[in-house]
Design a protein around this motif. Structure first.
Motif, short mmCIF file in Angstrom:
data_model
loop_
_atom_site.label_atom_id
_atom_site.label_comp_id
_atom_site.label_asym_id
_atom_site.label_seq_id
_atom_site.Cartn_x
_atom_site.Cartn_y
_atom_site.Cartn_z
N ILE A 102 0.82 -1.23 0.00
CA ILE A 102 0.00 0.00 0.00
C ILE A 102 0.85 1.26 0.00
O ILE A 102 0.35 2.34 -0.28
N THR A 103 2.14 1.14 0.34
CA THR A 103 2.99 2.34 0.37
C THR A 103 3.64 2.60 -0.99
O THR A 103 4.38 3.57 -1.15
N ASN A 104 3.34 1.73 -1.96
CA ASN A 104 3.96 1.87 -3.27
C ASN A 104 3.04 2.65 -4.22
O ASN A 104 1.85 2.31 -4.36
N ALA A 105 3.57 3.67 -4.87
CA ALA A 105 2.75 4.51 -5.76
C ALA A 105 2.12 3.68 -6.88
O ALA A 105 1.01 3.96 -7.33
N ARG A 106 2.84 2.63 -7.33
CA ARG A 106 2.30 1.79 -8.42
C ARG A 106 1.00 1.12 -7.99
O ARG A 106 0.09 0.93 -8.79
N THR A 107 0.92 0.75 -6.71
CA THR A 107 -0.31 0.11 -6.22
C THR A 107 -1.48 1.11 -6.31
O THR A 107 -2.58 0.76 -6.74
N ALA A 108 -1.19 2.37 -5.93
CA ALA A 108 -2.24 3.40 -6.01
C ALA A 108 -2.70 3.57 -7.46
O ALA A 108 -3.90 3.71 -7.73
N GLU A 109 -1.74 3.51 -8.39
CA GLU A 109 -2.11 3.67 -9.81
C GLU A 109 -3.05 2.56 -10.26
O GLU A 109 -3.99 2.80 -11.02
N VAL A 110 -2.79 1.33 -9.78
CA VAL A 110 -3.67 0.20 -10.15
C VAL A 110 -5.10 0.46 -9.66
O VAL A 110 -6.07 0.27 -10.39
N VAL A 111 -5.19 0.97 -8.42
CA VAL A 111 -6.53 1.23 -7.86
C VAL A 111 -7.23 2.32 -8.68
O VAL A 111 -8.40 2.17 -9.06
N ILE A 112 -6.50 3.38 -8.99
CA ILE A 112 -7.09 4.50 -9.75
C ILE A 112 -7.59 4.01 -11.11
O ILE A 112 -8.65 4.41 -11.58
N ARG A 113 -6.83 3.08 -11.72
CA ARG A 113 -7.26 2.52 -13.01
C ARG A 113 -8.58 1.78 -12.85
O ARG A 113 -9.47 1.88 -13.69
N HIS A 114 -8.71 1.02 -11.75
CA HIS A 114 -9.97 0.29 -11.52
C HIS A 114 -11.15 1.25 -11.36
O HIS A 114 -12.28 0.93 -11.70
N PHE A 115 -10.87 2.46 -10.85
CA PHE A 115 -11.93 3.45 -10.63
C PHE A 115 -12.06 4.40 -11.83
O PHE A 115 -12.72 5.44 -11.69
N ASP A 116 -11.41 4.05 -12.94
CA ASP A 116 -11.46 4.90 -14.14
C ASP A 116 -11.05 6.34 -13.83
O ASP A 116 -11.68 7.29 -14.35
N GLY A 117 -10.08 6.50 -12.97
CA GLY A 117 -9.57 7.85 -12.65
C GLY A 117 -10.39 8.59 -11.61
O GLY A 117 -10.02 9.68 -11.18
N CYS A 118 -11.55 8.01 -11.21
CA CYS A 118 -12.38 8.71 -10.20
C CYS A 118 -11.82 8.47 -8.80
O CYS A 118 -11.10 7.50 -8.57
N LYS A 119 -12.21 9.34 -7.87
CA LYS A 119 -11.73 9.21 -6.48
C LYS A 119 -12.58 8.19 -5.72
O LYS A 119 -13.75 7.98 -6.05
N ALA A 120 -11.99 7.59 -4.69
CA ALA A 120 -12.73 6.68 -3.81
C ALA A 120 -13.63 7.50 -2.89
O ALA A 120 -13.28 8.62 -2.51
N ASP A 121 -14.80 6.94 -2.57
CA ASP A 121 -15.68 7.60 -1.60
C ASP A 121 -15.28 7.22 -0.18
O ASP A 121 -15.58 7.95 0.77
N LEU A 122 -14.66 6.05 -0.06
CA LEU A 122 -14.31 5.55 1.28
C LEU A 122 -13.03 4.73 1.18
O LEU A 122 -12.86 3.94 0.24
#
Ligand code: SAM
Length: 285
Positions: A102-122
């Motif tokens: 979770i501390t790796n920026a690449r992991t965050a990028e994978v999540v953002i891709r799953h959300f189509d660039g949108c922000k998480a609500d929670l």
């Protein structure tokens, strides 16, 4: 401690197995939600440090499976749940798994891709900074964490769910109304934290919301949550008996599929075998 004795000593451990949760921690998230209503209107959620997956199960049941029952919702409109852990975990309906740090920026990028660039609500997280045992250092890391929270969220509360043992100092930070400092660039995060962490840097900050005023103290409310007349996690409860008067202990719902201790156990087993072989050799010779 045998399984039945743990069932007796830890009511939430027993209840977790009865209700199909992978870990007793599920109750902590459910009780936090009872107090803070954190699932309301949530369409995209990230579960950080998710394995073995009881929080992801809560998210799946409360968000995905509930929405799936609604005839008005189509497939593309179902809530998205992304769970991240260093360890793999057994699948959960409606939960996308990402194995990573979770501390790796690449992991965050994978999540953002799953959300189509949108922000998480929670974002929920059941990880904590490692304790070094060097008290000054541990206190510094915890203070940095609190300061970082207050910098991004105007409303921060520490919550102690009823299922979290009183004998444990565990508590959960509930941070609401994400509002990063104006012009915040995530690449500047460390510089920003350094500025907050150093006494000379404090003057450069906009303290208009008052959280650093006076003697530069931050007071965070501490709240017990969950049904306070409900089960006490520090008490032993009698075990329910079946017809023949015995108690039937249940197996865990889903043991971890690749726990970090597996390799240690293998090494321990191999080394005991090695010692036995050596002993046998010396007896034979
Ligand atoms: N919330 C989970 C549940 O309900 O089943 C339990 C989480 S467990 C207390 C903590 C997890 O944090 C472990 O599975 C561990 O692998 C994970 N973890 C620790 N550091 C991590 C990191 N840097 N990145 C991803 N996962 C991490």
């Amino acid at each position: 401690m045998g399984k039945a004795s743990r069932d007796k000593k830890d009511i939430y451990y027993r209840k977790a197995k009865e209700e199909g949760w992978r870990a007793r921690s599920a109750f902590k998230l459910l009780q936090i939600d009872e107090e803070f209503n954190i699932f309301e209107g949530v369409k995209r959620v990230v579960d950080l440090c998710a394995a073995p997956g009881s929080w992801s199960q809560v998210l799946s049941r409360k968000l995905y499976l509930l929405a799936k029952q609604s005839p008005a919702l189509k497939d593309g409109e179902l809530p998205l749940i992304v769970a991240i852990d260093l360890q793999p975990m057994a699948p959960i309906e409606g939960v996308i798994q990402v194995q990573g740090d979770i501390t790796n920026a690449r992991t965050a990028e994978v999540v953002i891709r799953h959300f189509d660039g949108c922000k998480a609500d929670l974002v929920v997280c059941d990880g904590a900074p490692d304790v070094t045992g060097l008290h000054d250092m541990d206190e510094f890391v915890q203070s940095q964490l609190i300061l970082a929270l207050k910098l991004f969220f105007p409303v921060v509360t520490f919550a102690k769910p009823k299922s979290s043992r009183n004998s444990s100092i565990e508590a959960f930070a509930v941070c609401e109304n994400y509002s990063p400092p104006e012009g915040f660039n995530p690449k500047d995060l460390y510089r920003l934290l350094e500025m907050v962490g150093s006494p000379s840097g404090v003057d450069d900050l906009d303290c208009s919301n008052g959280w650093l005023e006076g003697p530069n103290k931050v007071y965070i409310p501490f709240l017990a949550c969950g049904d306070l007349s409900g089960y006490d996690s520090d008490r032993s409860y009698p075990l329910p008996k079946v017809a023949d008067g015995t108690y039937q202990s249940l197996d865990p719902v889903q043991p971890p599929i690749a726990p970090p201790y597996k390799r240690a156990l293998e090494m321990k087993k191999a080394s005991s075998q090695g010692i036995r072989d050596l002993e046998k050799l010396s007896l034979d010779s």
